[in-house]
Design a protein around this motif. Sequence first.
Motif, mmCIF file in Angstrom:
data_model
loop_
_atom_site.group_PDB
_atom_site.id
_atom_site.type_symbol
_atom_site.label_atom_id
_atom_site.label_comp_id
_atom_site.label_asym_id
_atom_site.label_seq_id
_atom_site.Cartn_x
_atom_site.Cartn_y
_atom_site.Cartn_z
ATOM 1 N N GLY A 71 0.780 -1.197 0.101
ATOM 2 C CA GLY A 71 -0.135 0.081 -0.070
ATOM 3 C C GLY A 71 0.664 1.191 -0.027
ATOM 4 O O GLY A 71 0.309 2.470 0.072
ATOM 5 N N LEU A 72 2.257 1.203 0.060
ATOM 6 C CA LEU A 72 3.057 2.337 0.017
ATOM 7 C C LEU A 72 2.871 3.162 -1.090
ATOM 8 O O LEU A 72 2.600 2.697 -2.254
ATOM 9 C CB LEU A 72 4.404 1.899 0.216
ATOM 10 C CG LEU A 72 4.973 1.403 1.361
ATOM 11 C CD1 LEU A 72 6.804 0.910 1.276
ATOM 12 C CD2 LEU A 72 4.755 2.393 2.305
ATOM 13 N N GLN A 73 2.769 4.635 -0.971
ATOM 14 C CA GLN A 73 2.663 5.544 -1.960
ATOM 15 C C GLN A 73 3.885 6.462 -1.684
ATOM 16 O O GLN A 73 4.513 6.275 -0.801
ATOM 17 C CB GLN A 73 1.478 6.196 -1.871
ATOM 18 C CG GLN A 73 0.118 5.593 -1.927
ATOM 19 C CD GLN A 73 -1.124 6.401 -1.439
ATOM 20 O OE1 GLN A 73 -1.044 7.660 -1.765
ATOM 21 N NE2 GLN A 73 -2.423 5.762 -1.687
ATOM 22 N N TRP A 74 4.225 6.968 -2.793
ATOM 23 C CA TRP A 74 5.550 7.843 -2.933
ATOM 24 C C TRP A 74 5.375 8.809 -2.001
ATOM 25 O O TRP A 74 6.599 9.158 -1.254
ATOM 26 C CB TRP A 74 5.824 8.309 -4.253
ATOM 27 C CG TRP A 74 5.998 7.367 -5.308
ATOM 28 C CD1 TRP A 74 5.813 7.038 -6.462
ATOM 29 C CD2 TRP A 74 7.512 6.641 -5.145
ATOM 30 N NE1 TRP A 74 6.292 6.001 -7.035
ATOM 31 C CE2 TRP A 74 7.322 5.777 -6.447
ATOM 32 C CE3 TRP A 74 8.410 6.613 -4.350
ATOM 33 C CZ2 TRP A 74 8.537 4.866 -6.546
ATOM 34 C CZ3 TRP A 74 9.435 5.510 -4.431
ATOM 35 C CH2 TRP A 74 9.505 4.844 -5.550
ATOM 36 N N GLU A 75 4.280 9.357 -1.389
ATOM 37 C CA GLU A 75 4.278 10.220 -0.168
ATOM 38 C C GLU A 75 4.698 9.836 1.217
ATOM 39 O O GLU A 75 5.013 10.293 1.938
ATOM 40 C CB GLU A 75 2.962 10.759 -0.100
ATOM 41 C CG GLU A 75 1.873 9.737 0.317
ATOM 42 C CD GLU A 75 0.335 10.527 -0.046
ATOM 43 O OE1 GLU A 75 -0.479 9.993 0.975
ATOM 44 O OE2 GLU A 75 0.009 11.190 -0.765
ATOM 45 N N SER A 112 4.526 4.413 -11.031
ATOM 46 C CA SER A 112 3.437 5.167 -10.720
ATOM 47 C C SER A 112 2.625 5.003 -9.509
ATOM 48 O O SER A 112 2.409 4.089 -9.260
ATOM 49 C CB SER A 112 2.422 5.340 -12.002
ATOM 50 O OG SER A 112 1.502 6.405 -11.761
ATOM 51 N N GLY A 113 2.593 5.964 -8.437
ATOM 52 C CA GLY A 113 1.919 5.616 -7.558
ATOM 53 C C GLY A 113 2.413 5.494 -6.251
ATOM 54 O O GLY A 113 2.177 5.972 -5.078
ATOM 55 N N GLY A 114 3.389 4.381 -6.394
ATOM 56 C CA GLY A 114 4.266 3.740 -5.436
ATOM 57 C C GLY A 114 5.101 2.742 -5.612
ATOM 58 O O GLY A 114 4.828 2.288 -6.851
ATOM 59 N N PRO A 115 5.915 2.497 -5.013
ATOM 60 C CA PRO A 115 7.117 1.435 -5.198
ATOM 61 C C PRO A 115 6.693 0.257 -5.865
ATOM 62 O O PRO A 115 7.382 -0.586 -6.626
ATOM 63 C CB PRO A 115 8.208 1.641 -4.230
ATOM 64 C CG PRO A 115 7.387 2.050 -3.113
ATOM 65 C CD PRO A 115 6.370 2.928 -3.538
ATOM 66 N N PHE A 116 5.650 -0.293 -5.040
ATOM 67 C CA PHE A 116 5.234 -1.781 -5.170
ATOM 68 C C PHE A 116 3.747 -1.657 -5.879
ATOM 69 O O PHE A 116 3.025 -2.453 -5.519
ATOM 70 C CB PHE A 116 5.140 -2.394 -4.049
ATOM 71 C CG PHE A 116 6.748 -2.335 -3.194
ATOM 72 C CD1 PHE A 116 7.729 -3.087 -4.094
ATOM 73 C CD2 PHE A 116 6.889 -1.458 -2.393
ATOM 74 C CE1 PHE A 116 8.911 -3.070 -3.321
ATOM 75 C CE2 PHE A 116 8.230 -1.428 -1.639
ATOM 76 C CZ PHE A 116 9.069 -2.003 -2.335
ATOM 77 N N LYS A 117 3.318 -0.802 -6.655
ATOM 78 C CA LYS A 117 1.882 -0.679 -7.323
ATOM 79 C C LYS A 117 2.051 -1.492 -8.596
ATOM 80 O O LYS A 117 0.970 -1.671 -9.089
ATOM 81 C CB LYS A 117 1.710 0.454 -7.467
ATOM 82 C CG LYS A 117 1.380 1.697 -6.557
ATOM 83 C CD LYS A 117 0.268 1.232 -5.461
ATOM 84 C CE LYS A 117 0.346 2.146 -4.246
ATOM 85 N NZ LYS A 117 -0.783 1.737 -3.370
ATOM 86 N N TRP A 118 2.938 -2.276 -8.740
ATOM 87 C CA TRP A 118 2.927 -3.105 -9.997
ATOM 88 C C TRP A 118 2.739 -4.681 -9.620
ATOM 89 O O TRP A 118 2.670 -5.292 -10.526
ATOM 90 C CB TRP A 118 4.336 -3.113 -10.601
ATOM 91 C CG TRP A 118 5.593 -3.453 -9.587
ATOM 92 C CD1 TRP A 118 6.319 -2.543 -8.699
ATOM 93 C CD2 TRP A 118 6.208 -4.708 -9.406
ATOM 94 N NE1 TRP A 118 7.233 -3.246 -8.081
ATOM 95 C CE2 TRP A 118 7.259 -4.592 -8.421
ATOM 96 C CE3 TRP A 118 6.015 -6.017 -10.139
ATOM 97 C CZ2 TRP A 118 7.866 -5.565 -7.956
ATOM 98 C CZ3 TRP A 118 6.795 -7.008 -9.493
ATOM 99 C CH2 TRP A 118 7.663 -6.922 -8.450
ATOM 100 N N VAL A 119 2.544 -4.877 -8.544
ATOM 101 C CA VAL A 119 2.412 -6.183 -8.021
ATOM 102 C C VAL A 119 1.128 -6.328 -6.892
ATOM 103 O O VAL A 119 0.721 -5.476 -6.255
ATOM 104 C CB VAL A 119 3.753 -6.515 -7.296
ATOM 105 C CG1 VAL A 119 4.045 -6.065 -5.946
ATOM 106 C CG2 VAL A 119 3.765 -8.188 -7.277
#
Length: 201
Positions: A71-75, A112-119
């Motif tokens: 759920g991490l976002q870049w913020e 985009s969105g956060g480091p682990f949004k691809w999975v």
Amino acid sequence: SRLLRTAMELEILSKMPKITYLKEPQERIRWYTDTEQRDIIQAFQELDLEDYGMIVRVLLDTGMRVGELLGLQWENIQDNLIVLDKTKNFSARSIPMTPEVHSIMEHFSEISGGPFKWVSYTQVKGRWDRVKKHLGWTDTQECLHACRHTFITNLVQENTNLFLVQKLAGHKSLAMTKRYTHLAPNDLEDVIHRLASRRSI
């Protein structure tokens, strides 16, 4: 009990029913030794799953729950800190990044969105199961959540103040953290050595 108290306050219930509290069983805490951690990361590399190995490295170095990580976002990445504001216990916490975690965040900086949004969790769990099979592991406690146990256990074994461990782990109470103190045998040995040294005075 909290739901029942709320029902009382809303006058859904007229009387608080009697509740018998059961003791929580002292389950074995599975954590990974330094050798096992190296074996895990190497297995991801051997299976050509390096990106998933990076996810596990972050879990091992931060003690985050899998849901928190995904759920991490870049913020949430602020300088050298991972700042979690949406946690299981609804309390924010900050975790300093190791150099390796910092490097992994940079590796995924274009996502985009956060480091682990691809999975997704299902994908991570599927790759973890492949690694377990590759290593010949069959214990059900050899799971992703044991990475969190490993982080906490390592802190305790380094004689970290338990209040700091509690903060880093995001435990609601110190009692949760104290479950790991029996995994610090060096502390017990030090106490006995100090006791023995008094006899030479």
